[in-house]
Design an enzyme around this catalytic site. Sequence first.
Site, PDB file in Angstrom:
ATOM      1  N   GLY A 182     -12.622  10.303   3.083  1.00 58.89           N
ATOM      2  CA  GLY A 182     -13.197   9.597   4.223  1.00 58.89           C
ATOM      3  C   GLY A 182     -12.281   9.626   5.426  1.00 58.89           C
ATOM      4  O   GLY A 182     -12.676  10.053   6.511  1.00 58.89           O
TER       5      GLY A 182
ATOM      6  N   ASN B 108      -2.498   7.814   8.630  1.00 58.15           N
ATOM      7  CA  ASN B 108      -1.244   8.275   9.222  1.00 58.15           C
ATOM      8  C   ASN B 108      -0.795   7.359  10.360  1.00 58.15           C
ATOM      9  O   ASN B 108      -1.598   6.955  11.191  1.00 58.15           O
ATOM     10  CB  ASN B 108      -1.410   9.685   9.795  1.00 58.15           C
TER      11      ASN B 108
ATOM     12  N   HIS C  59     -10.522  -0.277   7.429  1.00 59.67           N
ATOM     13  CA  HIS C  59      -9.663   0.050   6.287  1.00 59.67           C
ATOM     14  C   HIS C  59      -8.415   0.808   6.738  1.00 59.67           C
ATOM     15  O   HIS C  59      -7.293   0.419   6.414  1.00 59.67           O
ATOM     16  CB  HIS C  59     -10.470   0.872   5.279  1.00 59.67           C
ATOM     17  N   GLU C  60      -8.617   1.855   7.489  1.00 55.47           N
ATOM     18  CA  GLU C  60      -7.453   2.670   7.899  1.00 55.47           C
ATOM     19  C   GLU C  60      -6.560   1.875   8.839  1.00 55.47           C
ATOM     20  O   GLU C  60      -5.333   1.956   8.767  1.00 55.47           O
ATOM     21  CB  GLU C  60      -7.903   3.977   8.553  1.00 55.47           C
TER      22      GLU C  60
ATOM     23  N   HIS D  40      -4.400  -0.528   6.950  1.00 52.15           N
ATOM     24  CA  HIS D  40      -3.290   0.133   6.254  1.00 52.15           C
ATOM     25  C   HIS D  40      -1.996   0.075   7.073  1.00 52.15           C
ATOM     26  O   HIS D  40      -0.915   0.232   6.510  1.00 52.15           O
ATOM     27  CB  HIS D  40      -3.621   1.609   5.997  1.00 52.15           C
TER      28      HIS D  40
HETATM   29 ZN    ZN Z   1      -6.979   3.401   1.818  1.00 51.39          ZN
END
Ligand code: ZN
Length: 851
Positions: free
Chosen positions: A255, A259, A291-292, A295
Amino acid sequence: MRDAAPKTIYLADYTPYPWTVESVDLHFTLAPNATRVRSVIRFAPNPNASAEDAMFLHGEKLKLISAAIDGAPVTPDLSDEGLQVAVPSGAFTFEAEVEIDPANNTALEGLYMSNGMYCTQCEAEGFRKITFYPDRPDVMSVFTVTVEGPHPVLLSNGNPVLTQNHLAKWHDPWPKPAYLFALVAGDLVAHSDTFTTMSGRHVDLNLYVRPGDEGKCAFGMQALKASMKWDEEVYGREYDLDLFNIVAVDDFNMGAMENKGLNIFNSSAVLASPETSTDMNFERIEAIIAHEYFHNWTGNRITCRDWFQLCLKEGLTVYRDSQFTSDMRSAPVKRISDVIDLRGRQFAEDQGPLAHPVRPESFQEINNFYTATVYEKGAEVIGMLKTLVGDEAYYQALDLYFERHDGDAATIEDWLKVFEDTTGRNLTQFKRWYAQAGTPRVTLEENFELDTLTLTFTQHTPPSAATPDPQPQVIPIAVGLIYPDGTEALETRVLEMTKAEQSFRFTGLEDEPVASVLRGFSAPVVLTQNLSDTDRAHLLANDTDTFNRWEQGRTLARGSLLSMIRTGAAPDAKYLAGIHAVVTDTSLDPATRALMLGLPSQSDLATTLHDAGETPDPAAIYAASETMREALADTFSSDAAGLYAANTVTAPYDPGAEQAGKRSLSNAMLSLITRRDGGAAAQAQYDAADNMTQQLSALANLIRAGKGTASLTAFYDQWKDDRLVMDKWFGLQVMEAAPEDAAATAEALTRHPDFNHKNPNRFRAVFGALVMHHAGFHHASGAAYTLLADWLITLDPLNPQTTARMCSAFQTWKRYDAHRQRMILAQVDRILATPNLSRDTTEMLTRIRGA
Ligand code: ZN
């Protein structure tokens, strides 16, 4: 089979890397077939490790041009996995130049090309395909990256320090492991915005896309800003760079990827417009962007010590994004959808040959462990922890986690310790959720005497290869009690089950209540509660917990479908009446009512039959599901048109929960109406549709009614230049095919000029749909098994990751009859016999096959 025996890596073997990396300087000179990467890496002895005089650096498929230590040329020993070189005893500088071939990198791991643009995917172990480096998450360093290339946009992590014609230099001040490295170069356009953080930091935001996709950026950008704000408000987490970039890429195995400062997204997970994206696409995009972004703290600022700890960042980040979606949309709807997904994917995994603990103890290829168990069960474990300690202690523990471990490569032990230190609880037994594979089975016995209800639970986890001797787990069981008149006898209370068998008493009751158990799906278990259909219908009508209302409807549907399959019984009238009552209850929100109309998936029914010691017949399951849908069409025959009209949205399209909920109910009605009107309403909806949700739903119904040919052609002509919409066109035809036609439909689509197996989205559009078509994939002819195997053999040398992932289609083989088992195993063995099969695919199929 592979000649070299695959190597197994064990959690127990962890040792720290002998060096720390103080800084990394990378210089890329981009060229499609001969990109040069120069690296200057400052090493120092790791005070927490024992010294060694030879250093190993990972490196795969790299052409070494030169290497030097402290300026003096060296000739390292090279292997398929990396290099070994003698090093001095103190600190030193290692320099190397390598050449790589991004244009021929079809695995989409490391540095590769997609439509003329360069991009990277390094998690988990892709950086070693870019240069020689200690490619492990506990080696963190500060990166400075120079990118030289003829492209207008040259990006890497962190903040830009220099931008010239055809050259850009980036510096990321936050130490990070190599898996968070990213580089992008291409002819891209930016959709830009800004965000001011809670402490007043100004952040530039860019969403980079290919020219032509500018019109699909606005929603993703809004979702990003909403995520940034939410993480400040709910977790007190602020963004930490001047710049946050997202890039959309068409060829991507997963998905998206977090980074540092440069998230890279599968274009399907970020590009959205009302005309081309469905409501479900919008919701998924919002969740993945969140979600990203999340992170950045749970993954990047605090990363994983080793890949066995993957759930440390993934389980927590999935949990956080589900909280975000619950806040942005409807919490009960999100919970019900998550449970459907968990049962469909994670339970199947946990109850088959691929079962593994949330924190596995060994692997051959880490890419095979980005699983529903690590992600979704990993998130359930966090949810249980929060239920057990309470909201306040949860956020205190999280504050301590961020304070104590910022900048660390941490472990599950570290994570649990912050909860122990915050609450004084001992989490030794709770930790079994990380260590044991398998779905616990919980059985409930109820006894009512005078004014006292006693609930006696037993728990049992079936042994698996990964966990031969499971021990009792800590299971939070949320319970409420409902009196026969529909009033509440007890508000939700969380029972904490820790033993194999345990009783809980409720006294002072005025009448015998119906127990509403496992509210909100408070633990990822299979619950058996011997409620009568009357009691279930009572909860469906009266439970104060929305999840459990849905759950009771689902259980009634399952029970009825099983009787239909086993004995040819007619659809259960109690179920139909109960569902009719809730779906026509306008005090409930439309999205919940639409979910109430859903049936357990055919794969779910197959699992239930297998669990009961029976052999599921996919054709019989399919037939029963069709009969039930016909019965629903009858049940709603006088309401469907009214409900359809009442929930048709006339306002301009908005992807928010309110409109989306109405559309999901009206489209659920459309599918019932189509069973009676031969497709007239669907055709009218198709012709009038001004958004993809309505257009695609209408098209699906037309195909089901046997009237899809003209619209499929029209749809193709309208959308042939839109890659993401064409993925829907490919997938839908397989999804809606009759079981006996599914394999042939998929096969015909692979011969379509727009089919491209090298593009993971297109490959998954066809084969993901085929695998999800239970009766089609498991059709007695075996044609789908053979077709999938043919294509897995074709794809494996090009893209092992996507091939291996698709192999999980075969994981349920033991459920079926001897003939199907033989057919599946013949295909599994045929793939395994392919020369030079990848480590990824070999591991998956070997585990599926079993010892
Ligand atoms: Zn993840």
